[in-house]
Design a protein around this motif. Sequence first.
Motif, PDB file in Angstrom:
ATOM      1  N   ALA A   1       0.687  -1.165  -0.190  1.00  0.00           N
ATOM      2  CA  ALA A   1       0.219   0.084  -0.046  1.00  0.00           C
ATOM      3  C   ALA A   1       0.684   1.335   0.038  1.00  0.00           C
ATOM      4  CB  ALA A   1      -0.924   0.041   1.348  1.00  0.00           C
ATOM      5  N   LEU A   2       2.286   1.052   0.336  1.00  0.00           N
ATOM      6  CA  LEU A   2       2.963   2.427   0.274  1.00  0.00           C
ATOM      7  C   LEU A   2       2.819   3.166  -0.865  1.00  0.00           C
ATOM      8  CD1 LEU A   2       5.019   3.926   2.194  1.00  0.00           C
ATOM      9  CD2 LEU A   2       6.684   2.426   0.931  1.00  0.00           C
ATOM     10  N   GLY A   3       2.590   4.488  -0.837  1.00  0.00           N
ATOM     11  CA  GLY A   3       2.670   5.412  -2.072  1.00  0.00           C
ATOM     12  C   GLY A   3       1.207   5.315  -2.882  1.00  0.00           C
ATOM     13  N   ARG A   4       0.453   4.464  -2.529  1.00  0.00           N
ATOM     14  CA  ARG A   4      -0.793   4.554  -3.303  1.00  0.00           C
ATOM     15  C   ARG A   4      -1.984   5.549  -2.742  1.00  0.00           C
ATOM     16  NH1 ARG A   4      -1.146  -0.265  -6.326  1.00  0.00           N
ATOM     17  NH2 ARG A   4       0.519  -1.810  -5.710  1.00  0.00           N
ATOM     18  N   GLY A   5      -1.493   6.189  -1.749  1.00  0.00           N
ATOM     19  CA  GLY A   5      -2.312   7.234  -1.536  1.00  0.00           C
ATOM     20  C   GLY A   5      -3.842   6.816  -1.070  1.00  0.00           C
ATOM     21  N   TRP A   6      -4.086   5.619  -0.483  1.00  0.00           N
ATOM     22  CA  TRP A   6      -5.235   5.191  -0.210  1.00  0.00           C
ATOM     23  C   TRP A   6      -6.071   5.977   1.125  1.00  0.00           C
ATOM     24  CZ3 TRP A   6      -4.187  -0.893   0.117  1.00  0.00           C
ATOM     25  CH2 TRP A   6      -4.087  -1.303  -1.304  1.00  0.00           C
ATOM     26  N   SER A   7      -7.303   6.134   0.960  1.00  0.00           N
ATOM     27  CA  SER A   7      -7.771   6.776   2.148  1.00  0.00           C
ATOM     28  C   SER A   7      -7.939   5.905   3.409  1.00  0.00           C
ATOM     29  CB  SER A   7      -9.228   7.018   1.884  1.00  0.00           C
ATOM     30  OG  SER A   7     -10.090   5.875   1.507  1.00  0.00           O
ATOM     31  N   ARG A   8      -8.138   6.280   4.534  1.00  0.00           N
ATOM     32  CA  ARG A   8      -7.960   5.400   5.677  1.00  0.00           C
ATOM     33  C   ARG A   8      -9.215   4.299   5.820  1.00  0.00           C
ATOM     34  NH1 ARG A   8      -9.230   8.284  11.607  1.00  0.00           N
ATOM     35  NH2 ARG A   8      -7.115   9.089  10.823  1.00  0.00           N
ATOM     36  N   PRO A   9     -10.613   4.568   5.185  1.00  0.00           N
ATOM     37  CA  PRO A   9     -11.396   3.410   5.313  1.00  0.00           C
ATOM     38  C   PRO A   9     -11.015   2.437   4.192  1.00  0.00           C
ATOM     39  CG  PRO A   9     -12.654   5.304   5.186  1.00  0.00           C
ATOM     40  CD  PRO A   9     -11.012   5.907   4.946  1.00  0.00           C
ATOM     41  N   LYS A  10     -10.220   2.751   3.005  1.00  0.00           N
ATOM     42  CA  LYS A  10     -10.186   1.714   2.055  1.00  0.00           C
ATOM     43  C   LYS A  10      -8.659   0.947   2.521  1.00  0.00           C
ATOM     44  CE  LYS A  10      -8.497   1.189  -2.990  1.00  0.00           C
ATOM     45  NZ  LYS A  10      -8.413   1.919  -4.201  1.00  0.00           N
ATOM     46  N   SER A  11      -7.836   1.586   3.105  1.00  0.00           N
ATOM     47  CA  SER A  11      -6.557   1.019   3.641  1.00  0.00           C
ATOM     48  C   SER A  11      -6.999  -0.044   4.884  1.00  0.00           C
ATOM     49  CB  SER A  11      -5.798   2.030   4.190  1.00  0.00           C
ATOM     50  OG  SER A  11      -4.525   1.545   4.759  1.00  0.00           O
ATOM     51  N   LEU A  12      -7.890   0.308   5.773  1.00  0.00           N
ATOM     52  CA  LEU A  12      -8.323  -0.545   6.768  1.00  0.00           C
ATOM     53  C   LEU A  12      -9.129  -1.722   6.114  1.00  0.00           C
ATOM     54  CD1 LEU A  12      -9.781   1.877   9.741  1.00  0.00           C
ATOM     55  CD2 LEU A  12      -7.477   0.546   9.440  1.00  0.00           C
ATOM     56  N   ALA A  13     -10.072  -1.597   5.143  1.00  0.00           N
ATOM     57  CA  ALA A  13     -10.904  -2.480   4.480  1.00  0.00           C
ATOM     58  C   ALA A  13      -9.685  -3.534   3.739  1.00  0.00           C
ATOM     59  CB  ALA A  13     -11.877  -1.878   3.656  1.00  0.00           C
ATOM     60  N   VAL A  14      -9.118  -3.099   2.959  1.00  0.00           N
ATOM     61  CA  VAL A  14      -7.918  -3.913   2.489  1.00  0.00           C
ATOM     62  C   VAL A  14      -7.168  -4.596   3.197  1.00  0.00           C
ATOM     63  CG1 VAL A  14      -6.114  -4.176   0.797  1.00  0.00           C
ATOM     64  CG2 VAL A  14      -7.901  -2.490   0.389  1.00  0.00           C
ATOM     65  N   GLY A  15      -6.548  -4.186   4.192  1.00  0.00           N
ATOM     66  CA  GLY A  15      -5.990  -4.894   5.550  1.00  0.00           C
ATOM     67  C   GLY A  15      -6.823  -5.777   6.120  1.00  0.00           C
ATOM     68  N   VAL A  16      -7.771  -5.588   6.627  1.00  0.00           N
ATOM     69  CA  VAL A  16      -8.508  -6.472   7.438  1.00  0.00           C
ATOM     70  C   VAL A  16      -9.089  -7.858   6.457  1.00  0.00           C
ATOM     71  CG1 VAL A  16     -10.767  -7.094   8.661  1.00  0.00           C
ATOM     72  CG2 VAL A  16      -9.324  -4.848   9.128  1.00  0.00           C
ATOM     73  N   ALA A  17      -9.329  -7.343   5.322  1.00  0.00           N
ATOM     74  CA  ALA A  17      -9.569  -8.441   4.414  1.00  0.00           C
ATOM     75  C   ALA A  17      -8.487  -9.497   3.980  1.00  0.00           C
ATOM     76  CB  ALA A  17     -10.256  -7.855   2.832  1.00  0.00           C
ATOM     77  N   CYS A  18      -7.322  -8.788   3.733  1.00  0.00           N
ATOM     78  CA  CYS A  18      -6.194  -9.693   3.536  1.00  0.00           C
ATOM     79  C   CYS A  18      -5.701 -10.552   4.778  1.00  0.00           C
ATOM     80  CB  CYS A  18      -4.827  -8.820   2.970  1.00  0.00           C
ATOM     81  SG  CYS A  18      -5.295  -8.056   1.610  1.00  0.00           S
ATOM     82  N   VAL A  19      -6.085  -9.850   6.012  1.00  0.00           N
ATOM     83  CA  VAL A  19      -5.671 -10.665   7.198  1.00  0.00           C
ATOM     84  C   VAL A  19      -6.779 -11.946   7.447  1.00  0.00           C
ATOM     85  CG1 VAL A  19      -5.877 -10.615   9.618  1.00  0.00           C
ATOM     86  CG2 VAL A  19      -4.683  -8.905   8.307  1.00  0.00           C
ATOM     87  N   SER A  20      -7.995 -11.559   6.925  1.00  0.00           N
ATOM     88  CA  SER A  20      -8.932 -12.520   6.930  1.00  0.00           C
ATOM     89  C   SER A  20      -8.720 -13.822   6.333  1.00  0.00           C
ATOM     90  CB  SER A  20     -10.476 -12.200   6.475  1.00  0.00           C
ATOM     91  OG  SER A  20     -11.288 -12.903   6.717  1.00  0.00           O
ATOM     92  N   VAL A  21      -8.114 -13.724   4.973  1.00  0.00           N
ATOM     93  CA  VAL A  21      -7.749 -14.575   4.019  1.00  0.00           C
ATOM     94  C   VAL A  21      -6.533 -15.165   4.414  1.00  0.00           C
ATOM     95  CG1 VAL A  21      -6.987 -15.066   1.764  1.00  0.00           C
ATOM     96  CG2 VAL A  21      -8.763 -13.313   1.963  1.00  0.00           C
ATOM     97  N   ALA A  22      -5.753 -14.633   5.107  1.00  0.00           N
ATOM     98  CA  ALA A  22      -4.572 -15.329   5.808  1.00  0.00           C
ATOM     99  C   ALA A  22      -4.679 -16.113   6.776  1.00  0.00           C
ATOM    100  CB  ALA A  22      -3.559 -14.153   6.046  1.00  0.00           C
ATOM    101  N   THR A  23      -5.800 -15.788   7.783  1.00  0.00           N
ATOM    102  CA  THR A  23      -6.149 -16.876   8.854  1.00  0.00           C
ATOM    103  C   THR A  23      -6.950 -17.940   8.651  1.00  0.00           C
ATOM    104  OG1 THR A  23      -8.201 -15.420   9.043  1.00  0.00           O
ATOM    105  CG2 THR A  23      -6.360 -14.713  10.610  1.00  0.00           C
ATOM    106  N   ILE A  24      -7.633 -17.926   7.232  1.00  0.00           N
ATOM    107  CA  ILE A  24      -8.100 -19.095   6.581  1.00  0.00           C
ATOM    108  C   ILE A  24      -6.970 -20.032   6.161  1.00  0.00           C
ATOM    109  CG2 ILE A  24      -9.495 -20.083   4.988  1.00  0.00           C
ATOM    110  CD1 ILE A  24     -11.453 -17.587   5.272  1.00  0.00           C
ATOM    111  N   VAL A  25      -6.079 -19.429   5.501  1.00  0.00           N
ATOM    112  CA  VAL A  25      -4.961 -20.107   4.883  1.00  0.00           C
ATOM    113  C   VAL A  25      -4.228 -20.823   6.200  1.00  0.00           C
ATOM    114  CG1 VAL A  25      -2.794 -20.053   3.724  1.00  0.00           C
ATOM    115  CG2 VAL A  25      -4.930 -18.867   2.924  1.00  0.00           C
TER     116      VAL A  25
END
Length: 384
Positions: A86-110
């Motif tokens: 996400a570095l340098g992509r200029g994401w807003s706070r909601p988008k950054s949190l949403a992407v982060g939590v989604a990736c963490v959710s997928v990682a926990t299933i794996v």
Amino acid sequence: MTALPAPAIAPPPAGQRRAEFFRVFNVHTVTVLFYLCLGVVLPRFLPVLSVGLNERSVGSTFTFLRQNLISGLTVLVTIAAVRAWALGRGWSRPKSLAVGVACVSVATIVSALFRLLVFGVPLGQIPARWPWAIGVWFLWTMIGGMGYALLHFVQEDEVARRALDEESTAQEALTAQMTQARLSALQAQIEPHFLFNTLANVKRLYETAPARGREMLSSLIGYLRAALPTMRQSGSTLRRELELARSYLTILQMRMGERLRFSIEAADELLDAEVPPLVLGTLIENALKHGLAPLPEGGVILIRALREAEQLRIEVHDTGRGFFGEGGTGVGLANTRSRLAALYGGNAAMQLAANQPSGVVATVVLPLTLRRRVAAAQPQEVGA
């Protein structure tokens, strides 16, 4: 009208992404993760202590700790990877949190599936373990999501604080530039005020005594040759300012004759003290113009430099007409006060006091700073 496309944002170098990854995934965060997993294991291990330790219970506890470390490390690596991505992509706070939590959710299933394989569960029996996998997914998604959000807010705070520091630094630099510009403007006012009065004296002497006028002009040329190269420098020394003062008073003595007498007293140890240029000259010019010149009999000027603790005290005594005239109201003195305030703040001052039996004592007090240490000597007195 066709809208111009927004300029593309250049991605940060790979080295910055790597640095961001290891800023999240490092020895310190792994250590914190270990103690977090240990906290998850303890509720299961404590009942074992009441029954008694045995090889099976200890092995089961360590297996449980290992399995939680698998989930924890997977989540930590995912968080580090997402932050780097996400570095340098200029994401807003909601988008950054949403992407982060989604990736963490997928990682926990794996990680849950990987834990089953490490534990030795056959692939055919994995569907029967879905209730357990959902519990692991919920626990570590909650922990990972909270960790990602906390890290995001901490980094946002760091960025905001860094921006504030940079703005403060820029403001300080701007203030310093404005102060320097103000000093230059003030000094530009002082120099003509000082020099034009001297040239007026030369002109007057030329009208009354041309031979002495030529002699005085020759002396003035020598004075200007020494003074002009450094008049616009921000610093000088007491030695140089006293030499210029002596030359200036000698020139004026040629015009005023017996109406002007002067002496200079300063200890050798103070001659290398740093002083602003033209301050002493302005005090002398003011004493002559407002103090001695209006009197038919003229008077005496005494210049004295003293040390008071860690301060340098420069005094200009005159036996002129004192405060009955315009003394102390000139442009030169007003600008000198402004220069001292801009250069030293409250650590410097200029004072005017009545001299006894007549005249004025102008005093400048500065922080004492020596350019180089010299051996102390007896005070010297130079008279004319």
